[in-house]
Motif scaffolding. Structure first.
Motif, PDB file in Angstrom:
ATOM      1  N   ALA A 125       0.842  -1.200   0.000  1.00 29.64           N
ATOM      2  CA  ALA A 125       0.000   0.000   0.000  1.00 29.64           C
ATOM      3  C   ALA A 125       0.875   1.247   0.000  1.00 29.64           C
ATOM      4  CB  ALA A 125      -0.902  -0.006   1.228  1.00 29.64           C
ATOM      5  N   PRO A 126       0.441   2.291  -0.684  1.00 27.18           N
ATOM      6  CA  PRO A 126       1.202   3.536  -0.639  1.00 27.18           C
ATOM      7  C   PRO A 126       1.197   4.116   0.772  1.00 27.18           C
ATOM      8  CG  PRO A 126      -0.563   3.644  -2.290  1.00 27.18           C
ATOM      9  CD  PRO A 126      -0.741   2.392  -1.524  1.00 27.18           C
ATOM     10  N   THR A 127       2.195   4.910   1.040  1.00 27.05           N
ATOM     11  CA  THR A 127       2.242   5.647   2.303  1.00 27.05           C
ATOM     12  C   THR A 127       2.147   7.136   1.989  1.00 27.05           C
ATOM     13  OG1 THR A 127       4.656   5.722   2.247  1.00 27.05           O
ATOM     14  CG2 THR A 127       3.638   3.885   3.446  1.00 27.05           C
ATOM     15  N   LEU A 128       1.894   7.916   3.009  1.00 30.53           N
ATOM     16  CA  LEU A 128       1.759   9.357   2.834  1.00 30.53           C
ATOM     17  C   LEU A 128       2.844  10.085   3.601  1.00 30.53           C
ATOM     18  CD1 LEU A 128      -2.102   9.747   3.296  1.00 30.53           C
ATOM     19  CD2 LEU A 128      -0.811   9.471   1.165  1.00 30.53           C
ATOM     20  N   GLU A 129       3.357  11.151   2.988  1.00 29.06           N
ATOM     21  CA  GLU A 129       4.358  12.018   3.622  1.00 29.06           C
ATOM     22  C   GLU A 129       3.820  13.445   3.568  1.00 29.06           C
ATOM     23  OE1 GLU A 129       8.556  13.569   2.018  1.00 29.06           O
ATOM     24  OE2 GLU A 129       8.474  11.391   2.329  1.00 29.06           O
ATOM     25  N   HIS A 130       3.715  14.079   4.726  1.00 26.80           N
ATOM     26  CA  HIS A 130       3.173  15.440   4.769  1.00 26.80           C
ATOM     27  C   HIS A 130       4.031  16.384   3.945  1.00 26.80           C
ATOM     28  CE1 HIS A 130       2.439  19.463   6.658  1.00 26.80           C
ATOM     29  NE2 HIS A 130       1.200  19.067   6.434  1.00 26.80           N
ATOM     30  N   LEU A 131       3.406  17.152   3.073  1.00 26.19           N
ATOM     31  CA  LEU A 131       4.097  18.130   2.253  1.00 26.19           C
ATOM     32  C   LEU A 131       4.004  19.520   2.870  1.00 26.19           C
ATOM     33  CD1 LEU A 131       5.516  18.887  -0.479  1.00 26.19           C
ATOM     34  CD2 LEU A 131       3.203  19.377  -1.325  1.00 26.19           C
ATOM     35  N   CYS A 132       2.766  19.981   3.114  1.00 25.71           N
ATOM     36  CA  CYS A 132       2.583  21.322   3.650  1.00 25.71           C
ATOM     37  C   CYS A 132       1.134  21.545   4.040  1.00 25.71           C
ATOM     38  CB  CYS A 132       3.002  22.380   2.623  1.00 25.71           C
ATOM     39  SG  CYS A 132       1.989  22.402   1.127  1.00 25.71           S
TER      40      CYS A 132
END
Length: 155
Positions: free
Chosen positions: A5-12
């Motif tokens: 599954a994809p993961t998420l990384e906070h951008l802004c």
């Protein structure tokens, strides 16, 4: 075979200030509104700057007023002076009562509103080219005089 599954990384986080909506009116596709974007801020570990005035959020209200299909287009000016064109499409779904409150400029408890978006970025500087080479998703919150967004890179 199931892939990871994809993961998420906070951008802004983006706080967009807005002016009074312009009611375009009923069309064969639904009810149209245009919300002028007057400015705002961008803060995060990866991206910082401001939202330039002059953009707009083009809205199509459907589903007996309970769904808003949003298409916001605006420009970010990053701290290094470079600019990034943003096209952020979104879906906002709420009850008929809460949707009417949002359209009237009244704050609604965000837990009662589904607001998800897919921002696309067109950077002018090679330093930010990676923004155009990734997918992003986000969450949103509509307030009477602003829209708050959190964007995440899909990894």
């Amino acid at each position: 075979m199931r892939l990871p599954a994809p993961t998420l990384e906070h951008l802004c986080d983006v706080a967009v200030t807005i002016a009074t909506p312009m009611e375009v009116g009923a069309t064969p596709a639904g009810f149209r509104r245009l919300i002028p974007i007057t400015g705002g801020t961008v803060t995060g570990a990866a991206l910082n700057g401001r939202v330039l005035p002059g953009g707009a959020d083009f809205q199509l209200i459907v589903g007996d007023g309970t769904q808003a299909q949003l298409d916001a287009r605006y420009v970010l000016e990053l701290d290094d002076g470079s600019r990034v064109f943003v096209q952020n499409t979104a879906l906002r779904v709420a009850s008929a009562e809460d949707s009417a409150r949002i359209r009237a400029g009244v704050a609604v408890d965000p837990s009662r509103v589904y607001f998800r978006c897919q921002p696309r970025f067109e950077p002018t500087s090679p330093n930010w080219a990676w923004l155009a080479a990734h997918q992003f998703i986000g969450t949103g919150l509509r307030q009477p005089d602003a829209v708050h967004l959190s964007f995440y890179k899909v990894c």
